[in-house]
Design a protein around this motif. Structure first.
Motif, PDB file in Angstrom:
ATOM      1  N   LEU A 158       0.869  -1.501   0.115  1.00 37.94           N
ATOM      2  CA  LEU A 158       0.089   0.072   0.059  1.00 37.94           C
ATOM      3  C   LEU A 158       0.913   1.191  -0.161  1.00 37.94           C
ATOM      4  O   LEU A 158       2.093   1.451   0.740  1.00 37.94           O
ATOM      5  CB  LEU A 158      -0.981   0.096   1.171  1.00 37.94           C
ATOM      6  CG  LEU A 158      -1.891   1.208   1.269  1.00 37.94           C
ATOM      7  CD1 LEU A 158      -2.890   1.193   0.273  1.00 37.94           C
ATOM      8  CD2 LEU A 158      -2.551   1.377   2.636  1.00 37.94           C
ATOM      9  N   THR A 159       0.406   2.314  -0.854  1.00 38.04           N
ATOM     10  CA  THR A 159       1.167   3.392  -1.067  1.00 38.04           C
ATOM     11  C   THR A 159       0.251   4.620  -0.590  1.00 38.04           C
ATOM     12  O   THR A 159       0.705   5.570  -0.198  1.00 38.04           O
ATOM     13  CB  THR A 159       1.939   3.762  -2.199  1.00 38.04           C
ATOM     14  OG1 THR A 159       0.993   3.743  -3.399  1.00 38.04           O
ATOM     15  CG2 THR A 159       2.816   2.546  -2.619  1.00 38.04           C
ATOM     16  N   GLU A 160      -0.977   4.423  -1.030  1.00 44.08           N
ATOM     17  CA  GLU A 160      -1.870   5.901  -0.813  1.00 44.08           C
ATOM     18  C   GLU A 160      -3.141   5.119  -0.629  1.00 44.08           C
ATOM     19  O   GLU A 160      -3.692   4.241  -1.394  1.00 44.08           O
ATOM     20  CB  GLU A 160      -1.680   6.502  -1.967  1.00 44.08           C
ATOM     21  CG  GLU A 160      -2.306   7.924  -1.996  1.00 44.08           C
ATOM     22  CD  GLU A 160      -2.285   8.857  -3.113  1.00 44.08           C
ATOM     23  OE1 GLU A 160      -2.713   9.959  -3.277  1.00 44.08           O
ATOM     24  OE2 GLU A 160      -1.644   8.301  -4.175  1.00 44.08           O
ATOM     25  N   SER A 161      -3.855   5.911   0.103  1.00 46.21           N
ATOM     26  CA  SER A 161      -5.414   5.740   0.164  1.00 46.21           C
ATOM     27  C   SER A 161      -6.013   7.117   0.130  1.00 46.21           C
ATOM     28  O   SER A 161      -5.852   8.063   0.767  1.00 46.21           O
ATOM     29  CB  SER A 161      -5.778   5.279   1.751  1.00 46.21           C
ATOM     30  OG  SER A 161      -7.106   4.982   1.847  1.00 46.21           O
ATOM     31  N   LEU A 162      -6.963   7.321  -0.801  1.00 43.34           N
ATOM     32  CA  LEU A 162      -7.666   8.760  -1.006  1.00 43.34           C
ATOM     33  C   LEU A 162      -8.758   8.788  -0.019  1.00 43.34           C
ATOM     34  O   LEU A 162      -9.251   7.816   0.453  1.00 43.34           O
ATOM     35  CB  LEU A 162      -8.179   8.712  -2.533  1.00 43.34           C
ATOM     36  CG  LEU A 162      -7.214   8.537  -3.546  1.00 43.34           C
ATOM     37  CD1 LEU A 162      -7.867   8.759  -4.899  1.00 43.34           C
ATOM     38  CD2 LEU A 162      -5.886   9.591  -3.274  1.00 43.34           C
ATOM     39  N   ASP A 163      -9.150   9.913   0.027  1.00 43.94           N
ATOM     40  CA  ASP A 163     -10.160  10.486   0.990  1.00 43.94           C
ATOM     41  C   ASP A 163     -11.521  10.302   0.050  1.00 43.94           C
ATOM     42  O   ASP A 163     -11.726  11.247  -0.768  1.00 43.94           O
ATOM     43  CB  ASP A 163     -10.018  11.809   1.555  1.00 43.94           C
ATOM     44  CG  ASP A 163     -11.051  12.374   2.317  1.00 43.94           C
ATOM     45  OD1 ASP A 163     -11.891  11.505   2.628  1.00 43.94           O
ATOM     46  OD2 ASP A 163     -10.906  13.554   2.955  1.00 43.94           O
ATOM     47  N   ARG A 164     -12.298   9.231   0.290  1.00 42.30           N
ATOM     48  CA  ARG A 164     -13.328   8.974  -0.457  1.00 42.30           C
ATOM     49  C   ARG A 164     -14.458  10.297  -0.533  1.00 42.30           C
ATOM     50  O   ARG A 164     -15.001  10.396  -1.540  1.00 42.30           O
ATOM     51  CB  ARG A 164     -14.032   7.873   0.162  1.00 42.30           C
ATOM     52  CG  ARG A 164     -15.293   7.369  -0.665  1.00 42.30           C
ATOM     53  CD  ARG A 164     -15.750   6.141  -0.214  1.00 42.30           C
ATOM     54  NE  ARG A 164     -16.220   6.152   1.056  1.00 42.30           N
ATOM     55  CZ  ARG A 164     -16.481   5.004   1.885  1.00 42.30           C
ATOM     56  NH1 ARG A 164     -16.619   3.784   1.412  1.00 42.30           N
ATOM     57  NH2 ARG A 164     -17.111   5.178   3.061  1.00 42.30           N
ATOM     58  N   SER A 165     -14.370  10.850   0.495  1.00 39.26           N
ATOM     59  CA  SER A 165     -15.490  12.330   0.528  1.00 39.26           C
ATOM     60  C   SER A 165     -14.976  13.143  -0.431  1.00 39.26           C
ATOM     61  O   SER A 165     -15.814  14.054  -0.831  1.00 39.26           O
ATOM     62  CB  SER A 165     -15.505  12.666   1.928  1.00 39.26           C
ATOM     63  OG  SER A 165     -14.177  13.305   2.301  1.00 39.26           O
TER      64      SER A 165
END
Length: 391
Positions: free
Chosen positions: A157-164
Motif C-alpha cells: 500500500l502506498t496511498e489511500s484517497l479520501d473518499r469524500s
C-alpha cells in the motif's frame, strides 16, 4: 433559476462499438438480450421517448452495423442514425460527433451516453442538457462506494484517497456542440487511444469548465454477465404495469389475482380496470389479464392487435385470457382454443405482442388459477406465446 424547458436542438451520441470483453460472451454486451430485446434498445428508448431529443447517433463496428440497422427497422427508431465506430471509445464518439451536422442543421447540445446504461429519468437528462447549454459542459456523478487505494510494484500500500473528496463519473454527459467538436479536433493520438473521460478532454482541449450534477443509484451500466439478471429485475420493477379486466361473477378470482400480483410487484403496478388504455404513456399497462366466464362468440376479439394499445418499444404487450368454464366445457374447448391461440401467435409474430390462455374449471381454486397467471406475468416468455395452459 435555470429554466426547465429545453428550447434548443439537443441530440445524443451513443458509442456502441465495444466488444464487452469483461462480459465473457461472444456477443458484444450491448447486443445481449434482456426480456427478448438487446440492451441497446432499452438505452435508445430512454432518449427516444423524449420529444425534445431531436436525433440519436449510434456508432457500431462494421460487423454489427447490419444488426443495428435491423433493430432500427424492427422497433421504428426513427430518430436513430447508425454510423461506423472505431476500436477506441474516443474515436467512436468522434465519429458520432462528426455525423451530427449531417442529421441536425443547427445542433446546440450533444449528450454522450453509454450503450449499456439502460436507465435514465427525464428530469436528470434534462438537467444535464440545460447545464451543458449554460456552462458548455456538464456531467453526472455518484458517491464512491469503496475507498480508492494505490500500491507499489511489490504490492504494498502506498496511498489511500479520501473518499469524500472524490466521486464516480457516470453518464450521460452533455456538451455544447462546438465545445465537444473542437475538443476532439484538437485531440492527440494519445487522447484517442487511451482517454475515456469526455469532460476531461473538454477541459484539456477547450479549457471548458464542467458543471457537475448529482446522480441517482440507477446510474450503473451492465458490465458482467450477472448484471443481465439485475437489469431484467429492474426493468420489470420500473416499467411492468398490469391491468386486470374483470367480468361479472368472478370477483373472488379478481381479488385473489390482484392480491397475488401485488405481493410480487409494487401495488401501483397492478390495476383493476374496465378498459384497455390505448395511450403510450410509460405508466399505462403493457400486460392485460382478461377474465372470461364464457367463450366469446367472436373469437377475433381475442386478437390484441385489435386494441392499438400504446408503445411496445420497452415491452412486448402481453395479453392473458383466463377462461373459467364448466367442467364439461373444458375438454371440449381445449383443442379448439389451442389451435386458435397458436395461429394467433403466428399472426402476431414481429408485432411485439404475446398472447396466452389459461383454461380452468369453475370448480378450480382461485389460488391455483392466480398462481398460473402470476407466473406468466412475471416470466413473460415469448417462447410460450400462443400456448393454452390447463389448470
Amino acid at each position: 433559476m435555470m429554466s426547465k424547458f429545453v428550447d434548443f436542438n439537443c441530440g445524443v451520441v451513443l458509442p456502441a462499438s465495444g466488444t464487452g470483453e469483461r462480459m465473457g460472451m461472444c456477443t458484444p454486451k450491448q447486443f445481449c438480450t434482456v426480456l427478448d430485446r438487446p440492451l441497446i434498445v432499452f438505452t435508445i428508448s430512454t432518449f427516444h421517448r423524449l420529444p425534445w431529443i431531436k436525433f440519436i447517433i449510434v456508432t457500431v463496428s462494421e460487423s454489427c452495423k447490419d444488426m443495428m440497422l435491423q433493430l432500427v427497422t424492427d422497433y421504428n427508431l426513427h430518430k436513430v442514425t447508425v454510423v461506423a465506430g472505431s476500436p477506441t471509445r474516443h474515436r467512436s464518439i468522434y465519429n458520432g460527433i462528426k455525423a451530427v451536422a449531417g442529421v441536425c442543421s443547427a445542433p446546440d447540445v450533444v449528450l454522450i451516453h453509454d450503450a449499456v446504461r439502460i436507465f435514465g429519468e427525464e428530469d436528470l437528462i434534462r438537467d444535464i442538457a440545460l447545464a451543458a447549454h449554460k456552462h458548455g459542459a456538464s456531467g453526472v456523478t455518484r458517491p464512491l462506494i469503496s475507498t480508492v487505494i494505490a500500491s507499489d510494484s511489490d504490492g504494498m500500500l502506498t496511498e489511500s484517497l479520501d473518499r469524500s473528496q472524490y466521486a464516480a463519473s457516470e453518464m450521460p454527459q452533455g456538451f455544447k456542440y462546438h465545445v465537444i467538436k473542437q475538443a476532439y479536433e484538437k485531440s492527440t493520438d494519445f487522447d484517442f487511444d487511451y482517454g475515456t473521460e469526455c469532460l476531461l478532454l473538454a477541459k484539456k482541449r477547450r479549457w471548458c469548465e464542467s458543471c457537475i450534477v448529482a446522480g441517482k443509484p440507477y446510474l450503473w451500466k451492465v458490465t458482467h454477465k450477472k448484471d443481465l439478471h439485475a437489469a431484467e429485475a429492474m426493468l420489470k420493477e420500473q416499467f411492468l404495469h398490469v391491468a386486470i379486466l374483470p367480468t361479472a361473477g368472478q370477483d373472488v378470482l379478481v381479488d385473489t389475482l390482484e392480491r397475488q400480483l401485488c405481493t410480487a410487484l409494487r401495488s401501483e403496478q397492478v390495476k383493476v380496470t374496465s378498459e384497455i388504455i390505448t395511450q403510450s404513456h410509460s405508466e399505462h399497462a403493457n400486460t392485460f389479464i382478461h377474465i372470461h366466464s364464457s367463450l366469446p362468440s367472436n373469437r377475433s376479439a381475442l386478437n390484441p392487435a385489435t386494441h392499438p394499445c400504446g408503445d411496445r418499444l420497452l415491452f412486448d404487450h402481453c395479453h392473458i385470457h383466463v377462461f373459467m368454464l364448466e367442467p364439461t366445457q373444458v375438454s371440449d374447448q381445449h383443442h379448439q382454443l389451442s389451435v386458435h391461440f397458436k395461429q394467433l401467435a403466428i399472426q402476431l409474430k414481429g408485432q411485439h405482442f404475446m398472447v396466452y390462455a389459461v383454461l380452468a374449471q369453475t370448480t378450480e381454486s382461485c389460488e391455483a388459477v392466480s398462481a398460473m397467471v402470476k407466473h406468466l406475468v412475471i416470466h413473460r416468455s415469448t417462447a410460450l406465446s400462443g400456448q393454452v395452459f390447463l389448470v
